[in-house]
Design a protein around this motif. Sequence first.
Motif, PDB file in Angstrom:
ATOM      1  N   GLU A 158      24.699  45.578  24.622  1.00  0.00           N
ATOM      2  CA  GLU A 158      25.760  44.578  24.715  1.00  0.00           C
ATOM      3  C   GLU A 158      25.695  43.906  26.092  1.00  0.00           C
ATOM      4  N   GLN A 159      26.022  42.643  26.122  1.00  0.00           N
ATOM      5  CA  GLN A 159      25.976  41.795  27.316  1.00  0.00           C
ATOM      6  C   GLN A 159      24.577  41.264  27.616  1.00  0.00           C
ATOM      7  N   ASP A 161      26.695  40.982  21.153  1.00  0.00           N
ATOM      8  CA  ASP A 161      27.909  41.775  21.052  1.00  0.00           C
ATOM      9  C   ASP A 161      27.612  43.035  20.242  1.00  0.00           C
ATOM     10  N   GLU A 162      28.641  43.839  19.996  1.00  0.00           N
ATOM     11  CA  GLU A 162      28.429  45.116  19.314  1.00  0.00           C
ATOM     12  C   GLU A 162      27.846  44.924  17.919  1.00  0.00           C
ATOM     13  N   GLN A 197      24.175  43.800  18.081  1.00  0.00           N
ATOM     14  CA  GLN A 197      23.371  44.934  18.537  1.00  0.00           C
ATOM     15  C   GLN A 197      23.060  45.881  17.376  1.00  0.00           C
TER      16      GLN A 197
END
Length: 342
Positions: A14-15, A103-104, A107
Amino acid sequence: MEGMHRILDIGVCEQDVLATVIHVDGSAYRREGACMLFREDGTQIGLLSAGCLEADVAARVQDLRRKGVSETIVFDMQAEDDLSWGQGAGCNGAVHVLLEPVDERLQQHLKTLKLYLDQGIEVTILKKLNDIGAVSDYLFLAGRHTFGEWSGHVPEEVEHYMNERTKKSGMFFVSGLSAYIYVHTIWPKSRVIVFGAGMDAIPLVKLAAQSGFSTVVSDWRPALCSRANFPEADELIVAFPEEAFQRIRFTPRDFILILTHQFQRDQQVLRYLLTKAVRYIGVLGSNLRTQRLLGGSAIPPIVKSPVGLSIGADGPEEIAVSIVAELISLQRSDCQKGMVLS
């Protein structure tokens, strides 16, 4: 799409920000499907160009993370002067790059993508773009299975495109959605299986791994078939050929290279492989030697001898280049034909 395989092998967090070339007008260093990952710690994986785009994309990544939404950037490199973007790159192409913050959910979907690819299943990505070039929906198609974030149905014209044998990457307009769709098919890694772990196999396996192939080395001599000699190999099989055959599940995607430098071993491996459905069998040595391996019989079309492209290669490194170049050429040809290999 070696960049995506490398990104998935390392893992996405994430990120992170995923950058993908989704459309090219004219010529460019890389085509649709080229991708690159910008990690939160500042590291970068992959390349979008010959170095023309990466710095500018990296400068936009931090702002994109704050916004939390995807966007498409167009880099016009057609001008040959220094007044436009590109500083006179003169590539004669406009490159559209899609930036997506991870994002989650994305991912997890990328992890699922890797699972399918590791099982040898090709996966096609659909991304619907809104008026400002952001991704509003995306879908992964793996055989009859789908996953992703897609609202509503997939129009028939998209399904028709997906069923075509030739799947060209890029964007096209879907009237049923009144939107542009980006489509790209990611093929599983082809596997290079090398029988023989002599000194000439070392640069060959290294270059094949760097070129995006999954690599396996098999040899009965543990002093040769070792991590010290083949750190890049995905698998090492220390065994005589008859045992190695039982431990390898050969597939139609496999490229086999025979270079044990022992006539009887080469003969044993070659005769066994001719009973299997594989993509390619390359035998190091002359055409005459390979005929002797076959007991004087004609060399079948699947067998390449001498192995590699005819570039006048001399020495292990140059021979490795000629062989891997030939494998890349065959692999690209298969993808362009839309071959479904199972």
